[in-house]
Write a protein that holds these residues in place. Structure first.
Motif, PDB file in Angstrom:
ATOM      1  N   GLY A  15     -34.052  33.024 -59.234  1.00  0.00           N
ATOM      2  CA  GLY A  15     -33.443  32.818 -60.540  1.00  0.00           C
ATOM      3  C   GLY A  15     -32.756  31.469 -60.627  1.00  0.00           C
ATOM      4  N   ALA A  16     -32.062  31.078 -59.566  1.00  0.00           N
ATOM      5  CA  ALA A  16     -31.402  29.771 -59.547  1.00  0.00           C
ATOM      6  C   ALA A  16     -32.433  28.643 -59.563  1.00  0.00           C
ATOM      7  N   LEU A  21     -32.084  24.552 -59.901  1.00  0.00           N
ATOM      8  CA  LEU A  21     -31.188  24.428 -58.757  1.00  0.00           C
ATOM      9  C   LEU A  21     -31.984  24.636 -57.465  1.00  0.00           C
ATOM     10  N   ALA A  22     -32.000  23.641 -56.599  1.00  0.00           N
ATOM     11  CA  ALA A  22     -32.758  23.718 -55.347  1.00  0.00           C
ATOM     12  C   ALA A  22     -32.019  24.615 -54.360  1.00  0.00           C
ATOM     13  N   VAL A  23     -32.746  25.533 -53.717  1.00  0.00           N
ATOM     14  CA  VAL A  23     -32.106  26.562 -52.892  1.00  0.00           C
ATOM     15  C   VAL A  23     -32.728  26.661 -51.499  1.00  0.00           C
ATOM     16  N   ILE A  24     -31.929  27.214 -50.578  1.00  0.00           N
ATOM     17  CA  ILE A  24     -32.380  27.555 -49.221  1.00  0.00           C
ATOM     18  C   ILE A  24     -31.816  28.927 -48.865  1.00  0.00           C
ATOM     19  N   PRO A  25     -32.466  29.674 -47.965  1.00  0.00           N
ATOM     20  CA  PRO A  25     -31.893  30.949 -47.509  1.00  0.00           C
ATOM     21  C   PRO A  25     -30.751  30.726 -46.536  1.00  0.00           C
ATOM     22  N   LEU A  26     -29.745  31.605 -46.604  1.00  0.00           N
ATOM     23  CA  LEU A  26     -28.598  31.544 -45.695  1.00  0.00           C
ATOM     24  C   LEU A  26     -28.481  32.852 -44.926  1.00  0.00           C
ATOM     25  N   SER A  27     -27.950  32.756 -43.730  1.00  0.00           N
ATOM     26  CA  SER A  27     -27.651  33.953 -42.939  1.00  0.00           C
ATOM     27  C   SER A  27     -26.299  34.518 -43.372  1.00  0.00           C
ATOM     28  N   ASP A  60     -34.466  21.319 -46.763  1.00  0.00           N
ATOM     29  CA  ASP A  60     -35.582  22.196 -47.155  1.00  0.00           C
ATOM     30  C   ASP A  60     -35.460  22.676 -48.600  1.00  0.00           C
ATOM     31  N   ALA A  61     -34.295  22.482 -49.214  1.00  0.00           N
ATOM     32  CA  ALA A  61     -34.008  23.101 -50.511  1.00  0.00           C
ATOM     33  C   ALA A  61     -35.069  22.741 -51.553  1.00  0.00           C
ATOM     34  N   SER A  62     -35.460  23.725 -52.330  1.00  0.00           N
ATOM     35  CA  SER A  62     -36.556  23.537 -53.279  1.00  0.00           C
ATOM     36  C   SER A  62     -36.320  24.355 -54.544  1.00  0.00           C
ATOM     37  N   GLY A  82     -28.227  29.192 -50.379  1.00  0.00           N
ATOM     38  CA  GLY A  82     -27.400  28.025 -50.654  1.00  0.00           C
ATOM     39  C   GLY A  82     -28.024  27.209 -51.762  1.00  0.00           C
ATOM     40  N   ILE A  83     -27.175  26.583 -52.567  1.00  0.00           N
ATOM     41  CA  ILE A  83     -27.621  25.721 -53.661  1.00  0.00           C
ATOM     42  C   ILE A  83     -27.281  24.284 -53.285  1.00  0.00           C
ATOM     43  N   ALA A  84     -28.303  23.445 -53.184  1.00  0.00           N
ATOM     44  CA  ALA A  84     -28.109  22.058 -52.775  1.00  0.00           C
ATOM     45  C   ALA A  84     -27.367  21.281 -53.854  1.00  0.00           C
TER      46      ALA A  84
END
Length: 288
Positions: A15-16, A21-27, A60-62, A82-84
């Protein structure tokens, strides 16, 4: 049907991404979930994804849905995203207001606004598990805002270029990040001018021309590569250029010119010489 925390995080991240908004997965620890492909290498890599693999943190954010799904598939343990910051179209700046360790970032921002004469605009606001807040602002397209911690006031951290914010809907070891009531549909506000002046990098001083005893297109290009190093990349660029210097026929002269260039842009001479010596050692090892 109940979905897992991983599936929920992926849905929020998609959705982001759809909103630019470029995003990456977080632990659950709030760290990038995809493991680095360079983690077993003896010398820490300065790669930011040039190797073509994933696992380079915020680099990596995309915003591409397929790329986001691939990132989450590589980290099935991810429970957040995470949102870059600093990326177009919003050039997002995050103002992270901590309320812990005897600091109240929320109150300190309010005091700062009064002292500096600006109004804190309504904007997207995320509440954190510790009771703090993340305020989202649009930044300037022509200035890379640096990350900082409690620099402008205690409990106020800035997430800028190269940083990221934990996205709403993320679940961490401390709890869940959620939209503050009534802010879900707020547009991302422009950063107040007075606040922007506080968090912007200082002007870059004009350097006098540097005269170097070298010639040749490749040699000049390597020295220019070092001279044009952004803050935070000077040592990495110097090492790379020094490695390439041993592929030319100017050897010691070019190595010395690279040291002079590095000192010219602010590196300490001893640090620059150590980096060039490390590159020379690598070149000798490869030659054997």
């Amino acid at each position: 049907m109940t979905i897992t925390a991983h599936e929920a995080a992926l849905n929020h991240a998609l959705g982001a991404a759809a909103r630019g908004l470029a995003v990456i997965p977080l632990s659950r620890t709030k760290l990038p979930a995809v493991r680095s492909p360079h983690r077993t290498e003896r010398r820490p890599a300065s790669c930011r994804g040039e190797c073509g693999q994933i696992g380079h943190g915020v680099h990596d954010a995309s915003t591409d849905a397929d790329a986001v799904r691939a990132l989450f598939a590589a980290a099935p343990w991810a429970t957040g995203y995470g949102i870059a910051c600093g990326r177009p179209p919003h050039f997002l700046i995050g103002v992270d207001l901590d309320v812990k360790n005897d600091s109240d970032g929320i109150q300190n921002l309010e005091r700062l606004a009064i002292d500096r004469g600006f109004t804190i605009p309504l904007t997207v606001t995320i509440t954190t598990p510790s009771g703090g807040r993340h305020l989202w602002f649009c930044g300037p397209a022509d200035t890379a805002i640096p990350n900082s911690a409690s620099k402008i006031a205690p409990g106020i951290d800035i997430r800028g270029s190269g940083g990221y914010l934990v996205g709403p809907g993320s679940r961490t070891m401390a709890g869940e990040y959620v939209h503050a009531p009534g802010t879900h549909h707020h547009p991302i506000a422009e950063t107040p001018a007075a606040l922007l002046r506080l968090i912007s990098p200082p002007p870059v001083p004009r350097l006098a021309p540097l005269s170097l005893p070298i010639s040749g297109q490749k040699a000049v290009a390597l020295v220019s590569f070092v001279l044009e190093s952004p803050s935070g990349q000077r040592n990495d660029r110097l090492y790379w250029a020094a490695c390439r210097a041993h592929e030319t026929d100017q050897g010691a002269e070019l190595a010395e010119a690279l040291v002079d260039a590095a000192v010219h842009i602010g590196l300490h001479e001893s640090e620059a010489r150590a980096t060039v010596a490390s590159a020379a050692h690598r070149a000798r090892r490869v030659a054997r």
